[in-house]
Design a protein around this motif. Structure first.
Motif, PDB file in Angstrom:
ATOM      1  N   ARG A  37      76.199  51.452  70.028  1.00 58.95           N
ATOM      2  CA  ARG A  37      77.363  50.645  70.358  1.00 58.95           C
ATOM      3  C   ARG A  37      77.344  50.188  71.820  1.00 58.95           C
ATOM      4  O   ARG A  37      78.294  49.603  72.302  1.00 58.95           O
ATOM      5  N   SER A  43      81.815  47.608  72.535  1.00 56.26           N
ATOM      6  CA  SER A  43      81.767  47.623  71.073  1.00 56.26           C
ATOM      7  C   SER A  43      80.455  46.992  70.603  1.00 56.26           C
ATOM      8  O   SER A  43      79.827  46.214  71.325  1.00 56.26           O
ATOM      9  N   GLN A  48      74.753  44.461  65.019  1.00 55.96           N
ATOM     10  CA  GLN A  48      74.764  45.920  64.938  1.00 55.96           C
ATOM     11  C   GLN A  48      75.722  46.409  63.855  1.00 55.96           C
ATOM     12  O   GLN A  48      75.482  47.424  63.208  1.00 55.96           O
ATOM     13  N   GLN A  49      76.781  45.677  63.647  1.00 53.94           N
ATOM     14  CA  GLN A  49      77.779  46.066  62.652  1.00 53.94           C
ATOM     15  C   GLN A  49      77.286  45.871  61.217  1.00 53.94           C
ATOM     16  O   GLN A  49      77.917  46.360  60.277  1.00 53.94           O
ATOM     17  N   GLN A  61      83.197  51.357  56.410  1.00 54.93           N
ATOM     18  CA  GLN A  61      82.795  49.954  56.354  1.00 54.93           C
ATOM     19  C   GLN A  61      82.068  49.645  55.051  1.00 54.93           C
ATOM     20  O   GLN A  61      82.282  48.598  54.429  1.00 54.93           O
TER      21      GLN A  61
END
Length: 525
Positions: A37, A43, A48-49, A61
């Motif tokens: 992160r 964030s 990356q998410q 998620q």
């Protein structure tokens, strides 16, 4: 295990210091997540998410995304929509595959649902009866997601340690189910064709080894021009495909006449063997079919096994269609002799009701896989620790999914008794269809079904009439109906793969076909 410090240095963390925190994560895992992160505490970036992680945030998620995916599934009102090939082409090709800036997953899933899933074939619709295309079961489907999350690669043990043992356990269980000795094992493949190709590849290498040739190293010997593979005239086309890919050529496959039922004629097999030997050819393999694609008929496996032993030929059984009969005390006697096979194809994504892809090749002697093993310096080195098996040595693939997982999870969930009931029901659907067709003044049964397929003709109709009926029903979205040819005669086909279909549904299918035939008869006049 390594952990990022805020300064960007690395810190080795001994295995025994991997303490779990209240969140369930080990300290190193928390450090890695923190590092991903951003070192400054920022964030995560959008890319990356997108990656799966097994911590609380990552699993939540994934849960949300899975719920969105399920919500996006749309289905047509029937076995398929009535969009034409041109309309489907225009709809799908209007999608920007990779825009400069990404689109939110929720929107992408909704678009996919309305354009793709809403216009797809629906295998669980009662009118989807053309092919060996099963509905899928919830245990298998949810396991598919976990397979993708964990993403084990089945080529080497160090990429899939537990998964390798699961696959080996499943292969051993199948071999035992067939009645093979304890040396029986196998490997998962992508489908029945892949399993047949692998089985015949082993047969070719074994035949070469008998004359002292390593065919993988030096290629086909001169004697290979006289090598022959025998199968019935109802066998799957993958036998010819395998011969072509292996350098033997399609002409090396000699077909044996079948009886009126569609099973290999043993008297014709004996004649063919005599003719081939008289012509100085070597029969390297005989393929017995356990469930033909059109009729579901099973060849006399035990008698074929005897002939193979007499002439020292490899005995391969294509059990892609009826291999699941092993699960039924009532149906399994039809497979008598399968335990004598050198190799057997099992296709889980047919009447084992698994999602594509899931198949296997089982061999009676696991050491036969050594005939195709090619060692590599980075993967299957040959110096592994005891008990470590790299399945790449058994496969024609390298990287491969952990498809055994969904098979094991579903079988454990369903149990053998319930599974047998499902098999009995799809066979009963075919028998019911045959009974109703025999009462029809429009339709004519070609042969009494023995499995899940029912093949029939139409009185006073030619091949083009049947083509029009099948295509009209398909284009209207009313039915996905099978069409084939049996011993030179055009035919229509019901393939019952859905245990949830009722006898009343079957009656409606027959009525629909009769109406479609009447409609083309009117237009012909």
């Amino acid at each position: 295990m390594w952990c990022w410090r805020q300064s960007g240095e690395t810190l080795a963390t001994p295995h025994h210091h991997r303490r779990r925190t209240a969140s369930g994560l080990t300290t190193p895992q928390r450090c890695i997540r923190r590092g991903m992160r951003g070192l400054s505490g920022m964030s995560a970036t959008p890319w990356q998410q997108q990656f799966v992680s097994a911590d609380e945030v990552g699993l939540e998620q994934l849960r949300t995304a899975a719920q969105q995916a399920v919500a996006s599934i749309q289905r047509p009102d029937g076995p398929r929509s009535n969009l034409s090939p041109t309309q489907l082409h225009d709809l799908i090709w209007a999608t920007d595959i990779c825009p400069e800036t990404g689109t939110p997953l929720t929107d992408v899933l909704k678009e996919f649902g309305s354009s793709v899933w809403a216009n797809s074939v629906v295998p669980f619709d009662p009118a989807c009866v053309a092919h060996l295309h099963p509905p899928t079961m919830i245990p298998s489907v949810v396991t598919e997601m976990t397979i993708a999350v964990m993403n084990q690669s089945m080529d080497s043990w160090d990429q899939a340690p537990a998964a390798t043992e699961v696959e080996l356990h499943l292969m051993s269980w199948l071999a035992h189910l067939m009645g093979m000795p304890s040396s029986g094992s196998g490997v998962m493949t992508s489908g029945g064709t892949a399993s047949n190709v692998l089985g015949i590849t082993l047969a070719r290498s074994w035949a070469a080894s008998l004359i002292g040739v390593d065919v993988l190293k030096t290629g086909l010997p001169p004697q290979a021009t006289a090598w022959r593979i025998l199968c019935s005239d109802q066998a799957h086309f993958s036998v010819q495909r395998a011969a072509a890919q292996l350098g033997l050529g399609r002409d090396s496959v000699v077909t044996v006449s079948s009886t009126s039922s569609g099973a290999m004629d043993i008297a014709a097999l004996d004649t063919t063997i005599t003719e081939q030997l008289a012509a100085k050819n070597t029969i390297i393999a005989i393929v017995g079919t356990a469930g033909t694609t059109d009729l579901g008929v099973i060849d006399p496996l035990d008698a074929i096994a005897t002939r193979c032993e007499q002439i020292n030929a490899w005995f391969h059984v294509d059990g892609a269609v009826a291999g699941s009969y092993l699960m039924s005390p009532q149906l399994s006697p039809m497979l008598h002799g399968i335990a004598r096979a050198d190799s057997v194809t099992i296709d889980f994504h047919k009447i084992w009701f698994q999602p594509f892809n899931a198949s296997a090749l089982i061999v009676k002697d696991v050491d036969r896989f050594d005939l195709l093993r090619v060692k590599s310096k980075y993967l299957d080195r040959g110096d592994e620790v005891p008990g470590m098996i790299n399945l790449v040595g058994r496969s024609l693939d390298t990287s491969r999914r952990f498809d055994a997982a969904k098979v094991v999870v579903s079988l454990r969930t369903i149990g053998r008794s319930a599974f047998a009931e499902m098999l009995h029901h799809v066979v009963a659907l075919s028998a019911h269809a045959a009974q109703q067709i025999e009462k029809s003044s429009t339709l004519m049964l070609l042969t009494k079904p023995t499995g899940a397929m029912c093949v029939f003709h139409a009185v006073g109709c030619d091949a083009d009439d049947l083509r029009r009926v099948q295509q009209n029903l398909l284009m209207a979205g009313d039915m996905v109906l099978g069409r084939t040819e049996i011993k030179g005669r055009a035919a229509l086909k019901f393939t019952f793969m859905n245990p949830l279909v009722t006898f009343s549904d079957v009656d409606n299918l027959i009525t629909t076909v009769e109406s479609a035939l009447q409609a083309i008869t009117v237009t012909k006049v």
